[in-house]
Design an enzyme around this catalytic site. Structure first.
Site, mmCIF file in Angstrom:
data_model
loop_
_atom_site.group_PDB
_atom_site.id
_atom_site.type_symbol
_atom_site.label_atom_id
_atom_site.label_comp_id
_atom_site.label_asym_id
_atom_site.label_seq_id
_atom_site.Cartn_x
_atom_site.Cartn_y
_atom_site.Cartn_z
ATOM 1 N N HIS A 1 -21.143 56.180 37.044
ATOM 2 C CA HIS A 1 -20.175 54.968 37.011
ATOM 3 C C HIS A 1 -18.681 55.569 37.121
ATOM 4 O O HIS A 1 -17.849 55.010 38.067
ATOM 5 C CB HIS A 1 -20.540 54.276 35.935
ATOM 6 N N HIS B 1 -15.837 54.932 40.443
ATOM 7 C CA HIS B 1 -14.839 54.327 40.559
ATOM 8 C C HIS B 1 -13.744 55.175 41.109
ATOM 9 O O HIS B 1 -12.853 54.878 41.154
ATOM 10 C CB HIS B 1 -14.552 53.773 39.029
ATOM 11 N N HIS C 1 -23.300 47.200 41.605
ATOM 12 C CA HIS C 1 -23.298 46.796 40.131
ATOM 13 C C HIS C 1 -24.577 45.770 40.158
ATOM 14 O O HIS C 1 -25.456 45.573 38.911
ATOM 15 C CB HIS C 1 -22.137 45.880 39.807
ATOM 16 N N GLU D 1 -13.484 41.827 42.044
ATOM 17 C CA GLU D 1 -13.135 42.992 41.404
ATOM 18 C C GLU D 1 -11.774 43.084 40.317
ATOM 19 O O GLU D 1 -12.073 43.313 39.165
ATOM 20 C CB GLU D 1 -13.210 44.119 42.052
ATOM 21 N N HIS E 1 -12.844 40.424 37.401
ATOM 22 C CA HIS E 1 -13.515 41.408 36.762
ATOM 23 C C HIS E 1 -12.938 42.435 35.909
ATOM 24 O O HIS E 1 -13.383 42.619 34.840
ATOM 25 C CB HIS E 1 -14.353 42.239 37.730
ATOM 26 N N HIS F 1 -13.070 43.121 31.708
ATOM 27 C CA HIS F 1 -13.343 44.425 31.014
ATOM 28 C C HIS F 1 -12.253 44.271 29.855
ATOM 29 O O HIS F 1 -12.529 44.735 28.528
ATOM 30 C CB HIS F 1 -13.058 45.539 31.747
ATOM 31 N N HIS G 1 -21.360 41.935 33.757
ATOM 32 C CA HIS G 1 -21.641 42.149 35.150
ATOM 33 C C HIS G 1 -22.875 41.079 35.622
ATOM 34 O O HIS G 1 -23.120 41.049 36.582
ATOM 35 C CB HIS G 1 -21.904 43.687 35.434
#
Lengths: 683, 666
Positions: free
Chosen positions: A209, A213, A239, A351, A366, A370, A406
């Site tokens: 992951h 990124h 995802h 995102e 998104h 987080h 997610h």
């Protein structure tokens, strides 16, 4: 002229001063006096003399005028760097620009040496990684695995302590024993979610992951670093696949599919206590108690102000765009969300990345999710707390809420996908090509796969600061399976050689109620196992393929790359890829029924014309793409399961065209551990 | 014959293996191979010779057969040890018994060496800030100290500064009191107090100390009084007691400390966290909020009925003389509680409930928060809310006792003519506080690091020392003895209104108490603030473990522990306000003939008796603790000024805080 490989040593021991010895052989950077931080000004030479008596190698650092670093230095050395924070991303892109603009490796080395003790260590690691990856003169360097530089983000704090003890007490590396990671340390069996510890806390899964990124940054001043082929779609697909895989693991553990976190006002039932210390922050990663609610975040220090109402507004606008079939750009022009580009645009919007057509209108949904979760324990910075694990790509997947969040993000994408017209038979068929039969074989057993536990050692010494040098191994337990092979019999009834694109998926046969699944449900749980090209001369043809060749995974050795074996492996992108040991779900002790699906599509239609990738790292293209190349498949990601099934194919069986085949496969979990050599108890 | 001083070295570097070098003079224990843990036994030659020629002293350790350590070892090495947990108390008791029963120092050394790497380090014996710095300082400071030790040779090392404001921001009003709650000295005092007054031990004599129940009430009452005055010094209202266990606790606390033993951070408590029933099988804890409420109601019932029921069903009256002591043991509770079945274990369980609020069922395998340990509990704002409630229960009893009559208060023939406090060169009756930076050596608690001193530099409150001058007339014609009792309280409440006596008395903080002889005629008594009977000097709060720590298990060691008990002198006076906090200083001279306890005072460290008592002796005052403010004032007395009898006097004192920092000169 500097040896560019020395740049990699700057990743070692990230919080120690730069003049301390690096690498296994005690390499020392000859740091110009003016580069040393104030604390060590008088002392650096003395310390260097101390360590360099034992060292074999001195690296000359040229003294050059240092560009202005005040922007990246705004983030304190011991703060937690988060890619989800716009202000941190801005600092990172500034530093990346400085690194990439240095004309020579010599000068890059100088500025990197100077910056290393002054900017935040994780920010430094990230910016230098991205820079090395995108500079033509350094792109062939193999960067060390992130887990080895920052082991604190991957392992229990008690284990760190034992590793420190081992390094300090036992002087000879050879006499040091691996430190064993406790299994199941983050929660007890009373916590139902804890059954999935082996997935959420797997080193390889979290490393994947982080790497993903890193390869697909959200923001950079050089737009080409962000603007990669189908980046938004890949965000969605990678995802989506994580959620599909996670749900298969949940079924393996007698748990229902993950509930999306779709009501931001509801408390989050799942608590999470990471039990990890951040070595950079010298703080523990904050936990989240059971039933914590989100609050508006207002943290001036992080230049962060986002409310739950902002999130709701963005969500409604995104849904509206999906239902209307177009988005508005900043000039209020319509951009249609069509079959081919719609999902890519939505990916960048949701995102959101720099590529979003309108960040004012659609926000940063998104990422801010987080952030809201990561700061739920201290939304106003009243208690001077750092972000929880959800605030960092290398730790977010440990937390059960990651999957709930997610799952909701994926629901939004699926809303768009459902509005597209289903694939018709002729889009799915491959005239003259028939799949006669398929099977998998493992350990002499047909259509039966087996999983078990395995112990592995990983060298973590490069991330242990302020302890004597030498290797220290961490031993951890992870899921593993017996390797298997696919045997696919195809019939090419045409007169000519045909090229097929073989697409292999796996999904549970029964749902969480133990009832057969409709394809509309099952398709969302389809896990991609492999995709590859085959040549089919006329007539019958048997294709065999090993599970280790999978286009989604990278082998164990690459997940945990070893700097000492630098020459063997070449490309940074290789760090991205699902870990091979997590290729298939755990299954159940009594066996869990899965459906293995194989499709051979027409490669002539699917292929993307481009020169072959120039390195050996095209191995995990399904989730990671190809470096500097187009995504190697013209079809939508997840094809043929990314859209609603056509009318009349409510179950998988009816969906099949002659070039497809499905077979039942049982995955059995054996609750045994393949151990390495036994170790004495520590106390 | 082993030198018992070497036993002290076993306290150093508590989580390192025993064979590593110890002490300032490099000392190595020659550990029998069979004593090594499995990890190190196969490479014993290698690790034992590790320190090599730097060794200045080798200590032979005799190989003896080791008694059964299974019970002490049942607590994991890296678990958090808490005195509030009954299971942990039993485990500690067993280990103390084993140590006490060894016949010789040699044998004690052997078994201690063996146990050291096998039992929980917190169990070993009294710990304090130098061996467990992690309980007192920020984890980021610990990291910097690690860097300093590793990179810099001893001699060139610089002190690492503990930041002043690291646990919260000014957005949190409670954070204004960081200097009190997070003071090293205050937390050390609290740890020492509970060490001197354990609430459970297999030898009952260790628990049954004179007035221990009353002292429990009084020390914590004084902590609350002091905390409330500090709140006034920060423009905050008095504490609201935590009296509804079903209400969420609005104050959050994030300790930002790592436990070096557990290698885990001390868990935080988020804002507005609620308590839940505890069901933690590993800790043998199964208590409900309903239990606490039941105990509380029964305690109130006992107070209102004026008696408690003992285990045989007999009534034990809660009278003027021993009522408060009985209640103290019952509420805390200690093993001296008359009936633990009926009255339960309220105060201890309050700590436990709060410290497990984040993981009441052990679902997340979390250890307790700071409220679960006496060396850290006072950092948390909820400590004061909880103890404010506990104090309220005690006050319910006190308010039912008859008020002191003028006769009981007066000292006929003795009157105070005037009182004054002076700081050096300052205006009379003005006290000054400021910040001070001091260095404490923390190196002995840093494991797995090169040796040598590492200093932590921390900021604490300080005040200019001052002197009381008391003019007393003795008109009796003969020499008399007086017990001088000095208190201080704010003049006005949080609304700016002058305080009523009934409220003010609960904010009276004791500053000093001493005996004086009074010649016939006028007398002038001078007394320095540093002589206070509640405090111990800075050097004793942070004393050097190496220099003078006696051997483990000896009488001297118990005395040594005792000497650590005492309010830190630097916290004697509340902070005050920049513009000056208006306080009233109260002095009373009571008749020492009525108050005295006939006993011989021996041993050291009887100078902080007010909060800590005197070791192995009776509490040196026949009056109730807190006298004359422990009861409601007699009827007709609304204000302090009406309360005064001729042997008392008051004066207005202003405490001014200067926001400047000075470095302590060593």
């Amino acid at each position: 002229m500097a040896d560019k490989k020395n740049l990699l040593l700057l990743f070692d021991h990230p919080t120690e001063p730069v003049f301390m010895d690096k690498g296994g052989n005690g390499t020392v950077f000859d740091v110009p006096d003016s580069y040393v931080t104030d604390r060590y000004n008088q002392m650096c030479k003395k310390v260097q003399r101390r360590v360099s008596s034992a060292s074999e190698k001195n690296v000359l650092v040229k003294e050059i005028a240092i560009p202005d670093l005040s922007c990246p230095m705004r983030l304190g050395r011991s703060e937690q760097f988060s890619l989800f924070l716009t202000s941190h991303r801005k600092m990172a892109s500034h530093l990346i620009e400085i690194f990439t603009k240095m004309p020579t490796v010599d000068e890059l080395q100088s500025v990197a040496v100077y910056a290393r003790d002054r900017v935040n260590p994780v920010l430094f690691n990230y910016a230098l990684s991205v820079a090395l990856l995108h500079r033509p003169d350094t792109k062939d360097l193999e960067l060390p695995a992130f887990a080895q530089i920052f082991p604190d983000r991957f392992i229990d704090s008690q284990m760190l302590r034992s590793m420190r003890e081992e390094s300090f007490v036992v002087e000879r590396s050879a006499a040091r024993l691996p430190v064993v990671s406790s299994v199941k340390y983050t929660a007890s069996d009373l916590d139902v979610e804890h059954r999935l510890w082996y997935f959420r806390e797997d080193l390889g899964v979290n490393l994947h992951h982080w790497h993903w990124h890193l390869v697909y940054p959200i923001e950079a001043s050089d737009r080409s670093i962000v603007d990669k082929d189908r980046r938004g779609e890949l965000f969605y697909y990678m995802h989506q696949q994580i959620i599909a895989r996670y749900n298969a693991e949940r079924l393996s553990n007698h748990m229902a599919r993950v509930q999306p976190f779709n009501n931001l006002d509801e408390p989050i039932a799942e608590g999470y206590f990471p039990k990890m210390d951040s070595l950079v922050a010298s703080r523990a990663y904050p936990p989240r108690f059971d039933h914590t609610r989100l609050s508006d975040v207002d943290r001036p220090k992080d230049q962060l102000r986002v409310g739950i109402d902002d999130m709701k507004r963005w969500r409604e606008r995104i849904y509206e765009a999906i239902h209307q079939g177009y988005v508005l750009d900043t000039n209020n022009e319509k951009i249609v969300l069509d079959d081919s580009k719609g999902i890519d645009i939505l990916g960048n919007i949701i995102e959101a990345s720099d590529l979003t057509p309108n960040s004012t209108l659609y926000g940063d949904f998104h990422n801010m999710g987080h952030i809201l979760i990561a700061y739920s324990h201290d939304p106003t910075n009243k208690h001077l707390e750092y972000a929880g694990v959800m605030g960092d790509a290398s730790t977010a997947m440990r937390d059960p809420i990651f999957y709930k969040w997610h799952a909701f993000i994926d629901n939004m994408f699926q809303e768009h996908k459902r509005l597209l017209s289903p694939y018709e038979k002729q889009e799915l068929c491959f005239p003259d090509v028939r799949v006669e039969s398929i099977q998998v074989e493992s350990q002499g057993q047909v259509n039966k796969l087996t999983t078990f536990w395995q112990e592995s050692d990983v060298d973590m010494s490069r991330g242990l600061d302020f302890v004597p040098r030498g290797h220290v191994l961490a031993r951890f337990t992870h899921l593993q399976h017996h390797a298997f092979s696919y045997t696919i019999k195809v019939e090419n009834s045409s007169e000519a050689t045909r090229y097929g694109y073989v697409r292999i998926f796996l999904a549970p046969k029964l749902d969480d109620r133990n009832a057969p699944m409709l394809l509309e449900q099952q398709r969302l749980m389809m896990v991609e196992l492999d995709k590859f090209v085959v040549t089919m001369p006329p007539g019958s043809h048997t294709i065999t393929r090993n599970s280790t060749e999978s286009s989604v995974t990278i082998p164990f050795e690459r997940t945990f790359r070893n700097l000492d074996k630098l020459e063997e492996l070449q490309n940074f992108l290789c760090g991205c890829g699902w870990p091979q040991h997590m290729l298939i779900p755990k299954g159940r002790p009594e066996g869990l029924r899965f459906e293995l699906f194989v499709m051979v599509s027409n490669y002539e239609e699917d292929k993307v014309e481009q020169t072959a990738a120039d390195c050996g790292c095209s191995i995990a293209a399904s989730y990671c793409g190809l470096r500097d190349r187009l995504y190697p498949d013209r079809k939508s990601m997840g094809f043929p399961f990314d859209r609603k099934p056509r009318r009349g194919s409510e179950i998988l069986e009816n969906f099949l065209t002659p070039n497809m085949r499905a077979v039942e496969v049982i995955i059995t979990h054996e609750d045994r551990t393949e151990k390495l050599r036994e170790l004495p108890a520590r106390s | 014959m082993a030198d018992k001083k070497n036993l002290l070295l076993l306290f150093d570097h508590p989580t390192e293996p025993v064979f590593m070098d110890k002490g300032k003079r490099v000392t190595v224990f020659d550990v029998p191979d069979s004593f090594l843990t499995d990890r190190y036994r196969p490479i014993s030659n290698e690790v034992q010779s590790r320190v090599g020629d730097k060794v200045e002293q080798r200590v032979p350790v005799r190989e003896i057969s080791i008694p059964d350590l299974r019970i002490p070892m049942s607590l994991g090495r890296d678990e958090q040890f808490s005195l509030f947990l009954p299971k942990h108390r039993r485990i500690a008791g067993r280990l103390i018994d084993i140590f006490m029963n060894m016949r010789s120092v040699d044998d004690l050394q052997s078994v201690a060496v063996y146990a050291r790497d096998r039992v929980n380090p917190g169990l070993d014996l009294p710990s304090f800030s130098q061996t467990f710095p992690d309980r007192f300082i920020d984890s980021q400071v610990i990291r910097k100290m690690r860097e300093e030790s590793f990179v810099v040779q001893p001699g060139s090392r610089m002190p690492i500064t503990i930041p002043r404001d690291y646990t919260a921001s000014d957005l949190d009003p409670e954070h204004r009191l960081w200097y009190f709650r997070e003071d090293l000295g205050i937390n050390l005092h609290h740890w020492h107090w509970h060490l001197v007054y354990p609430f459970e031990a297999s030898a009952r004599s260790i628990v049954t100390k004179d007035c221990r129940g009353e002292l429990f009430y009084y020390i914590h009452q004084q902590v609350i009084a002091r905390f409330n005055v500090e709140r006034f010094s920060n423009n905050l209202a008095r504490l609201l007691p935590f009296n509804n266990l079903s209400h969420p606790i609005s104050e959050g606390y994030f300790p930002k400390m790592d436990s070096l033993v557990a290698s885990r951070a001390w868990p935080p408590r988020f804002e507005s966290t609620r308590l839940s029933d505890l069901n933690r099988e590993a800790d043998q804890l199964n208590v409900e909020i309903g239990d606490l409420e039941r105990w509380r109601d029964r305690i109130y019932e006992a107070i209102h009925q004026g008696f408690v029921m003992d285990e045989r069903g007999n009534r034990v009256p809660l009278d003027e003389a021993t009522g408060i002591d009985t209640l103290g043991n019952m509420i805390e509770s200690s093993i001296l509680s008359p009936n633990r079945v009926l009255y339960g274990d309220l105060h201890n369980n309050g700590h436990t409930f709060i410290s497990y609020a984040h993981d009441p069922t052990s679902k997340h395998l979390e250890s307790f928060g700071v409220m679960g340990d006496v060396s850290t509990a006072m950092r948390d704002p909820v400590f004061y809310k909880w103890h404010s409630y506990i104090d309220r229960i005690f006050q319910e009893h006190k308010s039912r006792l008859p008020a002191y009559t003028e006769n009981q208060l007066n000292y006929s023939g003795v009157s105070i003519a005037g009182i004054q406090v002076d700081t050096n060169g300052g205006r009379p009756n003005n006290l000054t506080t400021f910040w001070q930076k001091s260095d404490v050596d923390m190196s002995r608690g840093f494991d797995f690091l090169p040796r040598g001193n590492v200093f932590a530099r921390f900021t604490h409150l300080q005040h200019l020392p001052f002197t009381y001058t008391i003019s007393v007339n003795n008109d009796s014609g003969a020499q008399r003895f007086g017990y001088v009792r000095i208190f201080m309280a704010p003049k006005n409440d949080e609304r700016g209104q002058p305080m009523l006596m009934r409220d003010q008395r609960s904010m009276m903080i004791e500053l000093d108490k001493f005996v004086t002889s009074l010649n016939p005629g006028p007398n002038t008594i001078r007394r320095r603030s540093t002589e206070s009977s509640v405090t111990i000097p800075f050097e004793r709060t942070f004393r050097n473990l190496d220099a003078n720590r006696p051997a483990a298990g000896t009488a001297e060691e118990l005395e040594f522990n005792f000497c650590g008990c005492g309010w830190p002198n630097h916290m004697l006076v509340p902070k005050g306000l920049p513009e000056g906090l208006q306080c009233v200083l109260f002095i009373m001279v009571s008749n020492y003939e009525n108050d005295r306890i006939d006993q011989q005072l021996v041993g050291r460290c009887s100078d902080a008796a007010s909060y800590c008592g005197v070791r192995d002796r009776l509490y040196p005052d026949r009056q109730s603790m807190g006298f004359p403010f422990d009861r409601l004032p007699r009827s007709g007395v609304d204000r302090l000024v009406n309360f005064l009898t001729p042997n008392m006097s008051i004066v207005d004192v202003t405490i001014r805080h200067e926001n400047r920092t000075v470095q302590r000169q060593n």
